[in-house]
Design a protein around this motif. Structure first.
Motif, mmCIF file in Angstrom:
data_model
loop_
_atom_site.group_PDB
_atom_site.id
_atom_site.type_symbol
_atom_site.label_atom_id
_atom_site.label_comp_id
_atom_site.label_asym_id
_atom_site.label_seq_id
_atom_site.Cartn_x
_atom_site.Cartn_y
_atom_site.Cartn_z
ATOM 1 N N SER A 358 0.955 -1.287 0.022
ATOM 2 C CA SER A 358 0.134 -0.100 -0.051
ATOM 3 C C SER A 358 1.065 1.203 -0.076
ATOM 4 C CB SER A 358 -0.831 0.084 1.149
ATOM 5 O OG SER A 358 -1.750 1.162 1.172
ATOM 6 N N ALA A 359 1.681 1.439 1.212
ATOM 7 C CA ALA A 359 2.561 2.271 0.975
ATOM 8 C C ALA A 359 3.773 2.167 -0.001
ATOM 9 C CB ALA A 359 3.640 2.480 2.340
ATOM 10 N N GLY A 360 3.875 0.946 -0.171
ATOM 11 C CA GLY A 360 4.941 0.477 -1.467
ATOM 12 C C GLY A 360 4.359 1.089 -2.650
ATOM 13 N N LEU A 361 3.017 1.173 -3.020
ATOM 14 C CA LEU A 361 2.648 1.564 -4.449
ATOM 15 C C LEU A 361 2.714 3.011 -4.461
ATOM 16 C CD1 LEU A 361 -0.789 -0.630 -4.397
ATOM 17 C CD2 LEU A 361 1.183 -1.041 -5.699
ATOM 18 N N GLY A 362 2.717 3.748 -3.424
ATOM 19 C CA GLY A 362 2.738 5.149 -3.396
ATOM 20 C C GLY A 362 4.098 5.616 -3.516
ATOM 21 N N VAL A 363 4.983 4.877 -2.779
ATOM 22 C CA VAL A 363 6.545 5.528 -3.171
ATOM 23 C C VAL A 363 6.840 4.958 -4.328
ATOM 24 C CG1 VAL A 363 8.913 4.671 -2.176
ATOM 25 C CG2 VAL A 363 6.999 4.802 -0.571
ATOM 26 N N ALA A 364 6.401 3.913 -4.869
ATOM 27 C CA ALA A 364 6.653 3.572 -6.227
ATOM 28 C C ALA A 364 6.133 4.435 -7.252
ATOM 29 C CB ALA A 364 6.385 2.068 -6.711
ATOM 30 N N TRP A 365 4.948 4.855 -7.045
ATOM 31 C CA TRP A 365 4.346 5.672 -8.091
ATOM 32 C C TRP A 365 5.459 7.086 -7.998
ATOM 33 C CZ3 TRP A 365 2.535 10.753 -6.954
ATOM 34 C CH2 TRP A 365 1.919 11.392 -8.141
ATOM 35 N N LEU A 366 5.842 7.493 -6.758
ATOM 36 C CA LEU A 366 6.646 8.644 -6.611
ATOM 37 C C LEU A 366 7.726 8.418 -7.220
ATOM 38 C CD1 LEU A 366 6.607 11.795 -5.538
ATOM 39 C CD2 LEU A 366 7.708 10.689 -3.352
#
Length: 658
Positions: A358-366
């Protein structure tokens, strides 16, 4: 947005192999973060926190479960028995005897009989008389060596071997926690007998080797917890216990401790509520899930990889687009919202999202956004430098930047805008041209125009055109700024000051005349004018003509810069001294003009300003006082000529210029 996709494709084509390689590495890193963030220490805490929140928010609200009842030792029980550790076994023996008489389906005891006590014979006698299937907690040294010593395991085995003839068995009561000491998952299946308490007491099919997240439920009503909890004291006396027959008959009874600092666990509910849960209640959670035959659906690795790829693609796409912020910002907000909602939505649909990034998706998107936008900016900067260099030979820098940002503006069009219009000229330039060789004139003029252009651009002005030695510029188009008035005034003052350098002959360059500036504020029509083969961004209208007339009026008024009242009021009249009223050729309405302080001999003189105002009110003595002040400042030619004009036109009069 269509042009944004075109720009993205163009950037990829022009990026070069090294940039593409580095960007690719970052995107691969982003993909790994999106897929394996639960295995990365710097993201693990965030993933667990987000998991806990979505479990809490998605937990179904249910009425009290009438299949499982908790019978617990409380602080009041410990105070009454006078024993804290181990728990009083006489109380336990009496309670089990009385519970057995009430006809429960089964009894589970979340208490370890791991050391001898004087009351053990009482407990053994009670167990030998039991008729209800009863399962006592058991833990081996092999599985729980940190807390169960070999001698403790040996005592438990010996104790329960002594009651083997009764329906009393042992069950594994292990509850596995994560490294943050929070309980979220089913315990790992027991490697050796006995079976886990949940499997032993329910016999539910399909759960003997089950692994996955526990299914949490919330109480629908504040006064009715999911599992009823009764103090064990109520069952210490047979007469009292019989009154609770309806609460016990046919149900699974779990006996354990509900104490503030003993056998309590952090759960996903703790994240928002701050409250821990007794271990006996967690066994009830597992038992209820097994009785319901419900398991959370696992997510396939294919889906988790697909979500990781989606996050990276969205970030790279948004970062690579070259579009207006009003389109990109909502686009990015929607993407972030989508990536944040997916894990929550999947949890709401009954999927096990433990391990789903979940957090990983956001960090990857960034990361993908930064990588793509960095590449696009680098490539775009090179493109802009090339294009601006080419356009800059024909168009002002501001206009070139506007066209680069919005190519569709390179069309024949116009719009009415208020601007600060500036004209500058060199006094006596025509005479100099006639007296000097052409190459000297060209070199001198180029040097002069370069200097003046730099001053205009320094103060954010739009260069309109050069007409021989004249420089035409304006502020307010194509980009209007809040401080355009201050920029225009500062530019006018600096142009006059910069022109002073050219009044002295040096290095083979002849001396030039004084630079004169006219500045006015008013509406003009600005835009690209010309033909399809050649266009020019320029300003048209009477306001441009007024600025030109004010520049010419400097010659008659002995000033270096003149600013109309329309412009001076916006710039602040404290920055000027009044120079009276003039009527210029081609304009019937008089113009009240002002000279900027710090230009030529113009200095701040409040007394002079007061005398001029008094003269305008009809005070004849004010003119004499002005004449005296002029005589005391012979270098101030502009003031001297102002006095002459006032004598000629009188209060409220207008000086007509040829």
């Amino acid at each position: 947005m269509g042009s944004g996709f075109a720009t993205l494709r163009q950037a990829i084509g022009q990026a070069g192999s090294l940039r593409l390689f580095v960007t690719g590495l970052v995107l691969v890193l982003a993909l790994l973060v999106a897929r394996y963030s639960w295995n990365m220490p710097f993201l693990l805490a965030a993933e667990r926190g987000l998991y806990d929140v979505r479990v809490d928010l998605n937990a179904p609200r249910v009425d009290q479960d009438n299949r499982v009842v908790l019978v617990v030792f409380t602080e009041e029980t410990l105070a009454a028995t006078g024993k804290r550790s181990p728990l009083d076994r006489t109380m336990l023996a009496r309670a089990l005897t009385n519970l057995d008489a009430l006809g429960p389906r089964a009894i589970g005891v979340d208490i370890l009989i791991d050391q001898p006590q004087p009351e053990d014979p009482v407990l053994k006698d009670a167990l030998l008389a039991m008729k209800t299937p009863t399962f006592f907690g058991f833990s081996s040294n092999e599985e729980n060596g940190e807390f169960v010593m070999p001698w403790q395991e040996a005592h438990m085995r010996t104790f329960f071997a002594g009651v083997a003839s009764a329906p009393v068995r042992t069950a594994n009561i292990r509850l596995d926690v994560d490294s943050d000491n929070a309980w979220r998952q089913w315990p790992v299946p027991a490697r050796v007998p006995p079976a886990l308490l949940v499997n032993a007491i329910t016999g539910a099919k399909g759960f003997a080797r089950h692994q996955g997240s526990a299914r949490f439920r919330r109480a629908q009503f504040a006064d009715r917890p999911v599992f009823a909890s009764l103090p064990i004291d109520l069952f210490g006396d047979a007469a009292t216990a019989v009154a609770l027959k309806d609460a016990i008959a046919g149900k699974i009874v779990l006996v354990g401790a509900d104490l503030p600092e003993v056998d309590r666990f952090i759960t996903p509910f703790t994240r928002l509520s701050g409250q821990t849960t007794p271990g006996v209640e967690l066994h009830a959670v597992l038992i209820a899930q097994a009785l319901d035959g419900v398991t959370l659906a696992p997510l396939s690795p294919v889906l988790m990889w697909a979500l990781a790829v989606l996050a990276v693609l969205l970030g790279a796409l948004t970062g690579g687009l070259d579009g207006s912020a009003r389109y990109l910002v909502p686009f990015a907000v929607i993407e972030i919202g989508l990536l944040g909602w997916i894990p929550y939505g999947l949890a709401g649909q009954g999927y096990d999202t433990y391990g789903l990034s979940s957090a990983g998706l956001g960090v990857a998107w960034l990361l993908a956004l930064i990588a793509a936008s960095t590449m696009a900016r680098v490539v775009g900067a090179e493109q802009r430098r090339f294009a601006q260099g080419a356009l800059g030979k024909y168009l002002p820098r501001d206009v070139a930047e506007q066209i680069l940002a919005e190519p569709e503006r390179l069309q024949l069009s116009g719009e009415r805008r208020p601007v600060f219009a500036l004209f500058s000229d060199i006094e006596g330039f025509t005479s100099m041209c006639q007296s000097q060789p052409p190459e000297v004139v060209a070199a001198t003029l180029n040097d002069y125009l370069d200097t003046m252009s730099a001053v205009v651009l320094k103060h954010g002005g739009t260069l309109d055109k050069f007409v021989a030695d004249a420089v035409i510029a304006f502020w307010g188009a194509p980009i209007a700024r809040p401080d355009d008035a201050a920029r225009a005034l500062a530019c006018a003052v600096e142009m006059v000051q910069a022109g002073e350098r050219f009044r002295v002959a040096e290095g083979g360059r002849p001396a030039m005349g004084r630079t004169r500036v006219g500045l006015h504020h008013g509406d003009v029509v600005v835009g690209n004018f010309g033909g399809e083969g050649r266009i020019q961004y320029t300003a048209l209208g009477d306001s441009m003509n007024v600025a030109a007339r004010l520049e010419g009026a400097n010659k008659s008024l002995k000033t270096a810069a003149l600013v109309s009242r329309e412009a001076a009021e916006q710039m602040g009249l404290d920055h000027f001294r009044a120079m009276g009223r003039v009527r210029v050729r081609g304009r019937e309405k008089p113009i009240e003009v002002f000279e900027p302080l710090g230009v030529g001999s113009a200095v701040a003189d409040k007394l002079t300003e007061g005398l001029l105002a008094a003269f305008e009110r009809g005070d004849a003595a004010a003119l004499a006082a002005l004449r005296a002040r002029s005589a005391a400042a012979p270098q101030d030619r502009a003031l001297a000529y102002l006095v002459e004009r006032l004598e000629q036109v009188g209060p409220g009069g207008v000086h007509d210029l040829d």
